[in-house]
Design a protein around this motif. Structure first.
Motif, short mmCIF file in Angstrom:
data_model
loop_
_atom_site.label_atom_id
_atom_site.label_comp_id
_atom_site.label_asym_id
_atom_site.label_seq_id
_atom_site.Cartn_x
_atom_site.Cartn_y
_atom_site.Cartn_z
N LEU A 12 0.86 -1.15 -0.05
CA LEU A 12 0.05 0.05 -0.02
C LEU A 12 0.84 1.34 0.10
CD1 LEU A 12 -2.83 1.16 0.24
CD2 LEU A 12 -2.54 1.04 2.73
N GLU A 13 0.47 1.99 -0.96
CA GLU A 13 1.68 3.16 -1.05
C GLU A 13 0.70 4.75 -1.03
OE1 GLU A 13 3.85 3.29 -4.50
OE2 GLU A 13 4.66 1.48 -4.46
N ALA A 14 0.99 5.59 -0.10
CA ALA A 14 0.63 6.97 0.05
C ALA A 14 1.21 7.85 0.06
CB ALA A 14 -0.29 6.89 1.49
N GLU A 15 0.87 8.93 -0.61
CA GLU A 15 1.78 10.16 -0.82
C GLU A 15 1.53 11.30 0.26
OE1 GLU A 15 2.95 11.79 -4.83
OE2 GLU A 15 1.37 13.36 -4.18
N ARG A 32 -4.59 -2.78 2.62
CA ARG A 32 -5.53 -1.73 3.11
C ARG A 32 -5.11 -1.41 4.76
NH1 ARG A 32 -9.96 -0.72 5.80
NH2 ARG A 32 -11.34 0.88 4.97
N ILE A 33 -5.07 -0.22 5.02
CA ILE A 33 -5.01 -0.02 6.58
C ILE A 33 -6.21 0.92 6.74
CG2 ILE A 33 -3.87 1.24 8.23
CD1 ILE A 33 -1.41 0.53 6.72
N ALA A 34 -6.75 0.40 7.77
CA ALA A 34 -8.37 0.97 8.14
C ALA A 34 -7.71 2.45 8.66
CB ALA A 34 -8.79 0.48 9.51
N GLY A 35 -8.52 3.39 8.26
CA GLY A 35 -8.40 4.84 8.62
C GLY A 35 -7.34 5.58 7.45
N ILE A 36 -6.62 4.96 6.87
CA ILE A 36 -5.80 5.73 5.78
C ILE A 36 -6.37 5.59 4.48
CG2 ILE A 36 -3.51 5.43 4.59
CD1 ILE A 36 -2.36 4.44 7.30
N GLU A 37 -6.66 6.71 4.18
CA GLU A 37 -7.57 7.19 2.85
C GLU A 37 -7.29 8.51 2.47
OE1 GLU A 37 -11.26 8.54 5.13
OE2 GLU A 37 -11.19 6.30 5.07
N PRO A 60 6.33 2.70 7.90
CA PRO A 60 6.32 3.86 8.79
C PRO A 60 5.29 3.49 10.22
CG PRO A 60 5.02 4.85 7.28
CD PRO A 60 5.54 3.42 6.63
N ARG A 61 5.84 3.89 11.08
CA ARG A 61 5.02 4.09 12.29
C ARG A 61 3.93 5.38 12.05
NH1 ARG A 61 9.87 3.06 13.96
NH2 ARG A 61 10.12 5.39 14.57
N TYR A 62 2.71 5.23 12.42
CA TYR A 62 1.72 6.57 11.90
C TYR A 62 0.83 6.69 13.03
CZ TYR A 62 -1.43 2.81 10.71
OH TYR A 62 -2.28 1.61 10.80
N GLU A 63 0.25 7.86 13.11
CA GLU A 63 -0.65 8.32 14.21
C GLU A 63 -2.06 9.03 13.19
OE1 GLU A 63 -1.35 11.71 17.30
OE2 GLU A 63 0.60 10.73 17.23
N LEU A 64 -3.20 8.28 13.00
CA LEU A 64 -4.18 9.21 12.46
C LEU A 64 -4.44 10.31 12.93
CD1 LEU A 64 -6.24 6.06 11.82
CD2 LEU A 64 -4.81 7.03 10.35
N ARG A 65 -4.63 11.46 12.28
CA ARG A 65 -5.18 12.80 12.62
C ARG A 65 -6.59 13.02 12.06
NH1 ARG A 65 -1.12 15.81 15.51
NH2 ARG A 65 0.52 14.31 15.82
N GLY A 66 -6.98 14.22 12.30
CA GLY A 66 -8.14 14.57 11.74
C GLY A 66 -8.26 14.80 10.22
N VAL A 67 -9.37 14.77 9.67
CA VAL A 67 -9.43 14.87 8.01
C VAL A 67 -9.11 16.53 7.64
CG1 VAL A 67 -11.13 14.64 6.31
CG2 VAL A 67 -11.19 13.01 8.20
#
Length: 70
Positions: A12-15, A32-37, A60-67
């Motif tokens: 899964l790749e995200a910019e 897929r990773i839930a919340g990463i969109e 990477p380690r990641y933390e979901l933030r607001g939209v």
């Protein structure tokens, strides 16, 4: 966001753009990773490498933030 096989395994790749530069985030072995969109703000942490002239961070380690826009 893109689902692109790397070496036969899913990836899964995200910019990620922080307002100054772009980095590609790549999670190997994930479809897929839930919340990463698209449009989701995240904080990523990890080792940066350069591939084909682009900055890349693998698993990477990641933390979901607001939209964006909230």
């Amino acid at each position: 966001m893109t689902l692109r096989p790397r070496g036969g395994a899913p990836a899964l790749e995200a910019e990620l753009y922080d307002g100054t530069d772009v980095i590609d985030l790549v999670w190997l072995g994930r479809r897929r990773i839930a919340g990463i969109e698209p449009g989701r703000m995240i904080r990523a942490e990890g080792l940066i490498s350069v591939q084909d002239g682009r900055k890349v961070m693998f698993n990477p380690r990641y933390e979901l933030r607001g939209v964006k826009g909230e």
